[in-house]
Design an enzyme around this catalytic site. Structure first.
Site, PDB file in Angstrom:
ATOM      1  N   PRO A 151       0.812  -1.217   0.000  1.00 11.32           N
ATOM      2  CA  PRO A 151       0.000   0.000   0.000  1.00 11.32           C
ATOM      3  C   PRO A 151       0.848   1.272   0.000  1.00 11.32           C
ATOM      4  O   PRO A 151       1.696   1.456   0.862  1.00 11.32           O
ATOM      5  CB  PRO A 151      -0.800  -0.107   1.306  1.00 11.32           C
ATOM      6  CG  PRO A 151      -0.589  -1.496   1.800  1.00 11.32           C
ATOM      7  CD  PRO A 151       0.702  -1.956   1.238  1.00 11.32           C
ATOM      8  N   GLU A 152       0.611   2.095  -0.997  1.00 10.71           N
ATOM      9  CA  GLU A 152       1.182   3.443  -1.031  1.00 10.71           C
ATOM     10  C   GLU A 152       0.000   4.406  -0.985  1.00 10.71           C
ATOM     11  O   GLU A 152      -1.117   3.991  -0.693  1.00 10.71           O
ATOM     12  CB  GLU A 152       2.024   3.630  -2.308  1.00 10.71           C
ATOM     13  CG  GLU A 152       3.144   2.603  -2.427  1.00 10.71           C
ATOM     14  CD  GLU A 152       4.027   2.810  -3.648  1.00 10.71           C
ATOM     15  OE1 GLU A 152       4.102   3.940  -4.162  1.00 10.71           O
ATOM     16  OE2 GLU A 152       4.635   1.832  -4.101  1.00 10.71           O
TER      17      GLU A 152
END
Length: 275
Positions: A2-3
DNA sequence: ATCTATTCCTGGCTGC
DNA sequence: TGCAGCCAGGAATAGA
């Protein structure tokens, strides 16, 4: 992993939790909770007022000035599940359960590799967390001029700089590679040597790739899944990340894979130059 | 100021 | 089919 776009996807999908009441908090893996895990019991009885995001941190504002901060790191997952749901593939990795209202549903924090963290406390104490406090600007909140100025004051390589959360918050390995490719800049270029025009172009490229990924519900790389269990689909749009050894989608040159600051980096030696 | 190396962790992949 | 070994990497940390 996750960014910013993946965290934004999670936050948007969890926004409807507003108004729900926390019934009980169960910590199944103590190291997933920062500080004293026993503190989590203070959340019982509080109402969820807002779910929002700062960089890759998820924030849950609660009544009485309390709140949660959650960082998914590599393999963290958040979702709302019926308390009766038993998923043998996923249950062993549930680290925190937050039962809601009458207890029939739970906000579940799942994390295979346990790099993720949950913090709880007053909102003020969360705001004061060192890792949150030192974050740089959000990519959508900085002007091209200011970005160029900040960038050109640094001697780091572009790739390392984009991964540095104190410089710019929210970009990780996937979107750093994509943004550099979009801007036609070599990952090893020294930031202070980048022209103002090219620096502005890089910010535009960062914003474009992040926005496109948000619109697609994120990229399901590694094992990112949306809170509803579905995959995002931006991974199909990735043009350079993870394509070392393949041919460039623009010019056909073989994409190179190198290590920059211990991070795998893919780039096209023809499309991305050192200026 | 900026760099590199190390740590945390486990599923999934590669090669034999 | 089984298994050892390696890889993925965000962020904190130590040391250069």
């Amino acid at each position: 992993m996750p960014e910013l776009p993946e965290v934004e996807t999670v936050v948007r999908m969890l926004a409807p939790l507003k108004g729900r009441v926390i019934r009980e908090v169960m910590v199944l893996h103590q190291p997933s909770v920062a500080g004293s895990p026993g503190k989590m019991s203070m959340l019982a009885g509080r109402t969820i007022e807002r779910v929002w995001r700062r960089a890759k941190f998820i924030r849950v504002d609660l009544s009485e000035g309390l709140g949660l901060a959650i960082h998914l790191r590599m393999t963290g997952w958040l979702g709302v599940l019926a308390a009766t749901v038993k998923d043998p593939k996923r249950d062993p990795y549930v680290r925190v359960r937050v039962s809601l209202d009458d207890g029939s549903e739970q906000l579940v924090f799942n994390d295979i590799r346990t790099f993720g963290r949950v913090w709880c406390g007053t909102r003020e104490s969360l705001d004061a967390l060192k890792s949150l406090k030192k974050l740089g600007p959000e990519p959508f909140d900085i002007s091209p001029t200011e970005f160029a100025q900040r960038l050109r004051s640094k001697k780091s390589r572009l790739k390392s700089l984009l991964l540095n959360q104190e410089f710019l918050a929210g970009v990780g390995n996937i979107y750093a590679d994509e943004a550099l490719f979009g801007a036609g800049l070599h990952p090893l270029m020294i930031a202070e040597k980048v022209s103002v025009a090219r620096a502005k172009r890089l910010l535009k490229s960062i914003q474009e790739v992040l926005q496109a990924a948000i619109n697609a519900g994120g990229s399901s790389v590694e094992n990112f899944k949306r809170p509803d269990g579905e995959s995002g689909w931006f991974q199909r749009e990735l043009r350079i990340y993870g394509r070392g050894g393949e041919t460039c989608v623009v010019c056909g040159t073989v994409v190179k894979r190198i290590l920059v600051g211990q991070r795998s980096t893919s780039f096209c030696p023809k499309c991305q130059r050192v200026f």
